[in-house]
Write an enzyme that holds these catalytic residues in place. Structure first.
Site, PDB file in Angstrom:
ATOM      1  N   ASP A  34       0.855  -1.178   0.000  1.00 46.77           N
ATOM      2  CA  ASP A  34       0.000   0.000   0.000  1.00 46.77           C
ATOM      3  C   ASP A  34       0.898   1.236   0.000  1.00 46.77           C
ATOM      4  OD1 ASP A  34      -2.352   1.633   0.496  1.00 46.77           O
ATOM      5  OD2 ASP A  34      -1.666   1.757   2.569  1.00 46.77           O
ATOM      6  N   ASP A  36      -0.384   5.066   0.851  1.00 45.86           N
ATOM      7  CA  ASP A  36      -0.697   6.085   1.844  1.00 45.86           C
ATOM      8  C   ASP A  36      -0.623   5.522   3.262  1.00 45.86           C
ATOM      9  OD1 ASP A  36      -2.132   8.618   0.261  1.00 45.86           O
ATOM     10  OD2 ASP A  36      -2.267   6.700  -0.779  1.00 45.86           O
ATOM     11  N   ARG A  79     -15.396  11.870  -0.882  1.00 40.29           N
ATOM     12  CA  ARG A  79     -14.252  12.767  -0.642  1.00 40.29           C
ATOM     13  C   ARG A  79     -13.845  13.502  -1.908  1.00 40.29           C
ATOM     14  NH1 ARG A  79     -10.214   8.561   1.888  1.00 40.29           N
ATOM     15  NH2 ARG A  79     -11.611   7.125   0.789  1.00 40.29           N
ATOM     16  N   GLY A 124      -5.117   2.669  -3.175  1.00 38.34           N
ATOM     17  CA  GLY A 124      -6.444   3.241  -3.342  1.00 38.34           C
ATOM     18  C   GLY A 124      -6.370   4.739  -3.540  1.00 38.34           C
ATOM     19  N   LYS A 168      -6.886  -4.823  -5.054  1.00 41.26           N
ATOM     20  CA  LYS A 168      -5.550  -5.037  -4.494  1.00 41.26           C
ATOM     21  C   LYS A 168      -5.221  -6.526  -4.407  1.00 41.26           C
ATOM     22  CE  LYS A 168      -4.902  -0.786  -1.845  1.00 41.26           C
ATOM     23  NZ  LYS A 168      -4.293  -0.239  -0.630  1.00 41.26           N
ATOM     24  N   ASP A 189      -1.975  -0.793   5.890  1.00 36.99           N
ATOM     25  CA  ASP A 189      -2.379  -0.264   7.196  1.00 36.99           C
ATOM     26  C   ASP A 189      -3.878  -0.166   7.414  1.00 36.99           C
ATOM     27  OD1 ASP A 189      -3.100   3.092   7.107  1.00 36.99           O
ATOM     28  OD2 ASP A 189      -2.401   2.073   5.313  1.00 36.99           O
TER      29      ASP A 189
END
Length: 240
Positions: A34, A36, A79, A124, A168, A189
């Site tokens: 990942d 971020d 968002r 993502g 993913k 995470d």
């Protein structure tokens, strides 16, 4: 895997990450990560939200999505809608001023690549950030969402399919099928990483949300990313 936090005799907290693995060759054929809050210390969409003046609102949605309280695709659309009209040059500014790899990230990737491991960054987040970060760190491949842009401003949408937890895990399986055999190492995470971590031979939760930390095979709560190289049996003399 076990995670140990022991209390020292002089009142000190000894924070130790322990990853237990079998003896022998532990080097995976695939490393998939990942971006971020894992390979970098920031959530790029939160940083965009801050620049758009809706930082707290965006960050609150991000936190709930990463905890697994919200559907990822729906929360991403919500968002992004708040970012409509933001100038595209904001991305370059953030890359220059705010986006920073987590400690040990580059050394981890470049050492694994030197050992013949295929390294894939799957996020993502957005290609506008991930392509650059992937270049910084040395990944072989980058998979992420493409931001919609019109007239040098964000449209508040994703161009194409959304990279979610299913995507993913599918990227991991696709890569392993192409490699033909061997093992995989994944790290992430948030809830969006759960399927990927479960599909990997070894799934590591990095500074993770509680649900992810509980589900992963191993946890890295205290040490930098390159400490994974110890767990893989790579002597420090061979670190990039």
């Amino acid at each position: 895997m076990a995670i140990a936090i022991a209390k020292g005799g002089f009142g000190y907290d000894l924070r130790i990450d322990v990853i237990i693995q079998p003896e022998g060759n532990r080097l995976p054929q695939l490393f998939i990560a990942d971006m971020d809050s894992t390979m970098i210390g920031q959530e790029c969409i939160d940083e965009l939200g801050d620049m758009a003046g809706v930082g707290e609102q965006v960050a609150a949605i991000t936190e709930r999505a990463m905890q697994g309280e919200l559907d990822f695709a729906g929360s991403l659309k919500e968002r992004l809608a708040l970012l409509e009209g933001l100038p595209v040059e904001t991305i370059s500014r953030l890359l220059d001023e705010r986006i920073v790899p987590n400690p040990g990230a580059e050394r981890l990737v470049r050492t694994l690549k030197a050992k013949g491991v295929r390294c894939v960054l799957v996020s993502g987040g957005f290609t506008a950030f991930a392509d650059v970060v992937g270049g910084w760190l040395g990944f072989n491949r980058v998979v992420a969402n493409k931001l919609g842009v019109e007239g040098n401003r964000l449209t508040g949408t994703v161009d194409g399919d959304i990279v979610d937890r299913t995507t993913k895990a599918n990227v991991l399986r696709e890569e392993m099928a192409a490699l033909g055999e061997g093992t995989s190492l994944a790290i992430g995470d948030g809830a969006n990483d759960l399927d990927m971590l479960d599909a990997a031979s070894l799934g590591i939760a990095y500074r993770a949300k509680p649900a992810v930390a509980a589900a992963a095979d191993a946890r890295l709560d205290h040490h930098p990313l390159d400490s994974i190289l110890w767990a893989l049996g790579i002597p420090k003399a061979d670190w990039a």
